[in-house]
Motif scaffolding. Structure first.
Motif, PDB file in Angstrom:
ATOM      1  N   ARG A  82       0.810  -1.379   0.001  1.00 44.36           N
ATOM      2  CA  ARG A  82       0.195   0.188  -0.051  1.00 44.36           C
ATOM      3  C   ARG A  82       0.973   1.229   0.246  1.00 44.36           C
ATOM      4  NH1 ARG A  82      -5.562   1.038   1.749  1.00 44.36           N
ATOM      5  NH2 ARG A  82      -5.884  -1.786   2.116  1.00 44.36           N
ATOM      6  N   ARG A  83       0.329   2.081  -1.100  1.00 47.90           N
ATOM      7  CA  ARG A  83       1.380   3.545  -1.221  1.00 47.90           C
ATOM      8  C   ARG A  83       0.492   4.542  -1.291  1.00 47.90           C
ATOM      9  NH1 ARG A  83       5.244  -0.241   0.898  1.00 47.90           N
ATOM     10  NH2 ARG A  83       6.754  -0.640   0.268  1.00 47.90           N
ATOM     11  N   ASP A  84       1.013   5.425  -0.754  1.00 45.63           N
ATOM     12  CA  ASP A  84       0.260   6.977  -0.379  1.00 45.63           C
ATOM     13  C   ASP A  84       0.319   7.550  -1.672  1.00 45.63           C
ATOM     14  OD1 ASP A  84      -0.376   6.803   2.413  1.00 45.63           O
ATOM     15  OD2 ASP A  84       0.571   8.324   2.920  1.00 45.63           O
ATOM     16  N   ILE A  85      -0.218   8.503  -2.786  1.00 49.07           N
ATOM     17  CA  ILE A  85       0.446   8.958  -3.021  1.00 49.07           C
ATOM     18  C   ILE A  85      -0.023  10.597  -2.567  1.00 49.07           C
ATOM     19  CG2 ILE A  85      -0.279  10.015  -5.655  1.00 49.07           C
ATOM     20  CD1 ILE A  85       1.186   6.693  -5.400  1.00 49.07           C
ATOM     21  N   GLN A  86       0.351  11.411  -2.561  1.00 47.99           N
ATOM     22  CA  GLN A  86       0.275  12.266  -2.116  1.00 47.99           C
ATOM     23  C   GLN A  86       1.246  14.131  -2.734  1.00 47.99           C
ATOM     24  OE1 GLN A  86       3.094  14.739   0.525  1.00 47.99           O
ATOM     25  NE2 GLN A  86       1.784  14.788   1.922  1.00 47.99           N
ATOM     26  N   LEU A  87       0.088  15.154  -2.869  1.00 49.77           N
ATOM     27  CA  LEU A  87       0.710  16.223  -3.737  1.00 49.77           C
ATOM     28  C   LEU A  87       1.162  16.897  -3.431  1.00 49.77           C
ATOM     29  CD1 LEU A  87      -2.526  17.254  -6.499  1.00 49.77           C
ATOM     30  CD2 LEU A  87      -0.190  15.610  -6.624  1.00 49.77           C
ATOM     31  N   LYS A  88       2.148  17.677  -3.004  1.00 51.60           N
ATOM     32  CA  LYS A  88       3.452  18.503  -2.151  1.00 51.60           C
ATOM     33  C   LYS A  88       3.389  19.654  -3.145  1.00 51.60           C
ATOM     34  CE  LYS A  88       6.971  18.889   0.176  1.00 51.60           C
ATOM     35  NZ  LYS A  88       8.479  18.268   1.228  1.00 51.60           N
ATOM     36  N   GLY A  89       2.160  20.641  -2.425  1.00 57.10           N
ATOM     37  CA  GLY A  89       2.783  21.734  -3.594  1.00 57.10           C
ATOM     38  C   GLY A  89       0.908  22.239  -4.150  1.00 57.10           C
ATOM     39  N   SER A  90       0.332  21.637  -3.067  1.00 60.76           N
ATOM     40  CA  SER A  90      -0.756  21.960  -3.614  1.00 60.76           C
ATOM     41  C   SER A  90      -1.973  22.657  -3.278  1.00 60.76           C
ATOM     42  CB  SER A  90      -2.047  20.112  -3.496  1.00 60.76           C
ATOM     43  OG  SER A  90      -1.564  19.881  -2.761  1.00 60.76           O
ATOM     44  N   GLY A  91      -1.484  23.867  -2.918  1.00 60.47           N
ATOM     45  CA  GLY A  91      -2.766  25.118  -2.363  1.00 60.47           C
ATOM     46  C   GLY A  91      -3.041  24.642  -0.692  1.00 60.47           C
ATOM     47  N   ILE A  92      -3.642  25.539  -0.674  1.00 59.56           N
ATOM     48  CA  ILE A  92      -4.142  26.150   1.120  1.00 59.56           C
ATOM     49  C   ILE A  92      -5.065  25.371   1.623  1.00 59.56           C
ATOM     50  CG2 ILE A  92      -4.920  27.875   2.877  1.00 59.56           C
ATOM     51  CD1 ILE A  92      -3.798  29.635   0.981  1.00 59.56           C
ATOM     52  N   THR A  93      -4.854  24.927   2.944  1.00 58.29           N
ATOM     53  CA  THR A  93      -5.186  23.867   3.914  1.00 58.29           C
ATOM     54  C   THR A  93      -5.882  24.674   5.420  1.00 58.29           C
ATOM     55  OG1 THR A  93      -4.022  22.576   4.757  1.00 58.29           O
ATOM     56  CG2 THR A  93      -4.397  21.837   2.782  1.00 58.29           C
ATOM     57  N   ARG A 143       9.122  33.694  -2.570  1.00 57.11           N
ATOM     58  CA  ARG A 143       9.742  33.527  -1.282  1.00 57.11           C
ATOM     59  C   ARG A 143      10.616  35.273  -0.824  1.00 57.11           C
ATOM     60  NH1 ARG A 143       6.096  31.148  -0.655  1.00 57.11           N
ATOM     61  NH2 ARG A 143       5.838  28.462  -0.594  1.00 57.11           N
ATOM     62  N   GLU A 144      11.722  34.697  -0.743  1.00 58.12           N
ATOM     63  CA  GLU A 144      12.696  36.011  -1.064  1.00 58.12           C
ATOM     64  C   GLU A 144      12.195  37.224  -2.116  1.00 58.12           C
ATOM     65  OE1 GLU A 144      15.771  32.710  -1.674  1.00 58.12           O
ATOM     66  OE2 GLU A 144      13.606  33.109  -1.092  1.00 58.12           O
ATOM     67  N   ARG A 145      11.593  36.675  -3.429  1.00 61.33           N
ATOM     68  CA  ARG A 145      11.994  36.707  -4.641  1.00 61.33           C
ATOM     69  C   ARG A 145      10.204  36.027  -5.226  1.00 61.33           C
ATOM     70  NH1 ARG A 145      16.164  35.059  -9.258  1.00 61.33           N
ATOM     71  NH2 ARG A 145      14.089  35.303 -10.117  1.00 61.33           N
ATOM     72  N   ARG A 146      10.413  36.079  -6.405  1.00 60.41           N
ATOM     73  CA  ARG A 146       8.984  35.740  -6.851  1.00 60.41           C
ATOM     74  C   ARG A 146       9.516  34.104  -7.975  1.00 60.41           C
ATOM     75  NH1 ARG A 146       4.482  35.789  -6.022  1.00 60.41           N
ATOM     76  NH2 ARG A 146       2.363  35.478  -7.399  1.00 60.41           N
ATOM     77  N   TYR A 147       9.830  33.196  -7.389  1.00 59.86           N
ATOM     78  CA  TYR A 147       9.864  31.816  -8.122  1.00 59.86           C
ATOM     79  C   TYR A 147       8.505  31.274  -8.933  1.00 59.86           C
ATOM     80  CZ  TYR A 147      13.697  32.185  -5.584  1.00 59.86           C
ATOM     81  OH  TYR A 147      14.944  33.017  -4.936  1.00 59.86           O
ATOM     82  N   PRO A 148       9.037  30.775 -10.140  1.00 57.85           N
ATOM     83  CA  PRO A 148       8.239  29.739 -10.843  1.00 57.85           C
ATOM     84  C   PRO A 148       7.542  28.565  -9.791  1.00 57.85           C
ATOM     85  CG  PRO A 148       9.707  29.411 -11.966  1.00 57.85           C
ATOM     86  CD  PRO A 148      10.483  30.458 -10.836  1.00 57.85           C
ATOM     87  N   GLY A 149       6.495  28.057  -9.569  1.00 57.64           N
ATOM     88  CA  GLY A 149       5.676  27.459  -9.378  1.00 57.64           C
ATOM     89  C   GLY A 149       5.667  26.186  -9.690  1.00 57.64           C
ATOM     90  N   ALA A 150       5.660  25.326  -8.671  1.00 59.80           N
ATOM     91  CA  ALA A 150       5.641  23.326  -8.870  1.00 59.80           C
ATOM     92  C   ALA A 150       4.643  23.538  -8.004  1.00 59.80           C
ATOM     93  CB  ALA A 150       7.281  23.437  -9.512  1.00 59.80           C
ATOM     94  N   VAL A 151       4.389  21.848  -8.401  1.00 59.32           N
ATOM     95  CA  VAL A 151       4.654  20.646  -7.610  1.00 59.32           C
ATOM     96  C   VAL A 151       4.749  19.088  -7.768  1.00 59.32           C
ATOM     97  CG1 VAL A 151       1.416  18.831  -7.057  1.00 59.32           C
ATOM     98  CG2 VAL A 151       1.709  21.870  -7.349  1.00 59.32           C
ATOM     99  N   LEU A 152       5.087  19.285  -6.664  1.00 60.34           N
ATOM    100  CA  LEU A 152       5.845  17.027  -6.789  1.00 60.34           C
ATOM    101  C   LEU A 152       4.652  16.125  -5.987  1.00 60.34           C
ATOM    102  CD1 LEU A 152       8.516  15.730  -6.470  1.00 60.34           C
ATOM    103  CD2 LEU A 152       8.068  15.849  -4.036  1.00 60.34           C
ATOM    104  N   THR A 153       4.932  15.263  -6.999  1.00 62.66           N
ATOM    105  CA  THR A 153       3.823  14.129  -6.557  1.00 62.66           C
ATOM    106  C   THR A 153       3.950  13.089  -5.863  1.00 62.66           C
ATOM    107  OG1 THR A 153       2.418  14.454  -8.657  1.00 62.66           O
ATOM    108  CG2 THR A 153       2.177  12.332  -7.720  1.00 62.66           C
ATOM    109  N   ARG A 154       3.943  12.781  -4.365  1.00 63.26           N
ATOM    110  CA  ARG A 154       5.174  12.093  -3.762  1.00 63.26           C
ATOM    111  C   ARG A 154       4.045  10.568  -3.402  1.00 63.26           C
ATOM    112  NH1 ARG A 154       7.714  14.794   1.413  1.00 63.26           N
ATOM    113  NH2 ARG A 154       5.986  14.727   2.680  1.00 63.26           N
ATOM    114  N   VAL A 155       5.412  10.049  -3.370  1.00 60.17           N
ATOM    115  CA  VAL A 155       4.722   8.038  -2.947  1.00 60.17           C
ATOM    116  C   VAL A 155       5.571   7.918  -1.559  1.00 60.17           C
ATOM    117  CG1 VAL A 155       4.798   6.002  -3.538  1.00 60.17           C
ATOM    118  CG2 VAL A 155       4.692   7.630  -5.637  1.00 60.17           C
ATOM    119  N   ALA A 156       4.732   7.509  -1.024  1.00 60.31           N
ATOM    120  CA  ALA A 156       4.810   6.671   0.943  1.00 60.31           C
ATOM    121  C   ALA A 156       5.002   6.165   1.118  1.00 60.31           C
ATOM    122  CB  ALA A 156       5.340   8.344   1.825  1.00 60.31           C
TER     123      ALA A 156
END
Length: 473
Positions: free
Chosen positions: A102-113, A160-173
């Motif tokens: 069994r593995r989790d699938i998680q989106l990291k950087g996917s918005g406010i919670t 952040r300390e300047r404006r950077y491109p946004g991204a999302v990581l799909t993580r498995v655990a």
């Protein structure tokens, strides 16, 4: 395919009571663009890589069968207690099942919670690239870790300390359950929640455990093995807070992490670790500290007299050393070409490490050179190599077989060197991802890299050194 995907998910965490999480969907992003899909991992998990589009990897489109939620947890951060943390910029889509378990699938950087604590819920490109590179490198080194299934750009900026491109990581655990998850319920006096969490973790990770004490022993053993492996490759996690320690025994949350170049036991890279709490040599001690917080959280579930329960938990915690030390010795023996055990081996290993520290020797390059029989160009203090090498060679002469085979399997040629990771990130900020893809590809085979990647094994020049790493938030 849609029905097959629906049956692929079985979201056991979402069936726990709603105080364990907040259910919500990822926040849509402007213009998703693919960065990379881990096609090998996707197939291992039963996905068709074609279905893992940029829309899916950013959360704009949800695969059938997902049940998105943000997990609740607490934690000690640099020793300071924070009673409510939780997934402030991550959404657990669900759990996939198959022959792999069994593995989790998680989106990291996917918005406010609800756990964002005034954060923006987003990730910028640099930390996403770093976690993708380093977590996959750790997997190739044989170290338990979360994995990167994919990464995508959002088409939005992140401040952040300047404006950077946004991204999302799909993580498995194996799961995203942390020491801090247990602390969350224990601090609230929620014994029922604590019991449900324990039963869930035993069923998912340690089915042989028959209660809180044996569960604790399993987690202690898993963390002892994990940290010993970190030490054997010169890895520094950088932020070993209790909310960053997974009870599964996987490495999780690659923030200001780094592999050492020049070896020193007190090495720190994290810009926020001003006191060296999580320095390289402190990692075993900090693992025990974290595990003590887990033990404290589990005490209400232990039978009998509270004082006796505390004594029993302490006894289990003391077992960390009996698990860690033999594993550390086994790993470093192999790095020296040793498969048998002799009484003087630990002194031989620590003698080398002391000479590496005084010579500011590159950790990985020194052991690579040692594999070929001569590390004198790295152990440069007067007489340091000559005072150590004869004892090592005499010890090797008593080994069966070819020690070089043992060493080549224990000493990686390639690691995710800080300056190479930073080079890839800086190019990525400018829209050039070639260095990122090349580094990820090269690190798939760290012990026997293709000749075209050998330039990535070179230690940094003085002007290339990266001495500070940063948390993505």
């Amino acid at each position: 395919m849609v029905q097959a995907m629906r049956e692929h998910f079985d979201n056991s965490y979402a069936r726990l009571p709603d105080r364990f999480y907040a259910k919500l969907n990822p926040t849509p992003v402007a213009t998703p663009q693919m960065l990379r899909v881990n096609e090998t991992l996707a197939r291992e998990l039963g996905f068709d890589p074609v279905d893992l589009s940029a829309e899916v990897l950013t959360g704009n489109s949800l695969l059938p069968g997902t049940d998105p939620l943000a997990q609740a947890y607490a934690g000690h951060q640099f020793g300071g207690w924070v009673p409510r943390l939780g997934d402030g910029r991550a959404i657990l889509l669900g759990e996939v099942t198959g022959g792999f378990g069994r593995r989790d699938i998680q989106l990291k950087g996917s918005g406010i919670t609800p756990f964002s604590r005034n954060g923006d819920g987003r990730a910028w490109l640099g930390p996403v690239m770093r976690e993708y590179i380093v977590s996959e490198a750790m997997h190739a080194l044989g170290i338990p870790t979360t994995r990167a299934l994919g990464a995508a750009l959002t088409g939005e900026g992140v401040q952040r300390e300047r404006r950077y491109p946004g991204a999302v990581l799909t993580r498995v655990a194996a799961s995203h359950i942390r020491v801090g998850t247990f602390q969350y319920f224990a601090a609230r006096g929620d014994g029922a929640g604590l019991r449900l969490l324990l039963d869930h973790c035993i069923a998912r990770h340690y089915p042989a455990a028959d209660g809180p004490l044996s569960f604790l022993a399993e987690v202690v053993a898993a963390q002892a093995r994990l940290v010993a492996k970190w030490m054997s490759v010169g890895f520094i996690h950088g932020v070993m807070n209790t909310d960053n320690m997974a009870v599964s025994g996987e490495t999780i949350d690659y923030g200001p992490c780094a592999f050492m170049d020049a070896y020193h036991p007190r090495m720190v890279f994290s810009s926020i670790d001003q006191q060296g709490r999580y320095a390289f040599q402190e990692q075993p001690n900090m693992a025990v500290w974290n595990l003590a917080q887990l033990a404290t959280s589990l005490l209400p579930l232990m039978d009998g007299d509270p004082e006796h329960a505390a004594d029993e938990a302490t006894r289990v915690l003391e077992g960390f050393a009996t698990q860690f030390s033999p594993k550390w010795l086994q790993l470093f023996r192999a790095k020296l070409g040793l498969t048998t055990q002799e009484e003087g081996d630990e002194a031989l290993i620590t003698g080398l490490l002391a000479r590496m520290a005084s010579s500011q020797a590159d950790f990985t390059a020194t052991f690579t050179a040692l594999t070929e029989g001569d590390a004198s160009e790295h152990i440069t203090d007067d007489g340091a190599w000559d005072s150590w090498a004869p004892d090592w060679k005499t010890r090797l002469s008593r080994e069966p077989g070819d020690p070089k085979d043992t060493m080549r399997a224990a000493n990686p040629v390639l690691i995710a060197r800080n300056h190479r990771v930073e080079e890839a990130i800086q190019a990525g900020i400018e829209g050039d991802y070639a260095a990122f893809h090349r580094l990820v590809d090269a690190l798939k085979d760290p012990f026997n890299p293709a000749p075209k990647y050998l330039d990535l094994a070179t230690p940094p020049k003085a002007e290339e050194r990266v001495l500070r790493t940063f948390c993505g938030t």
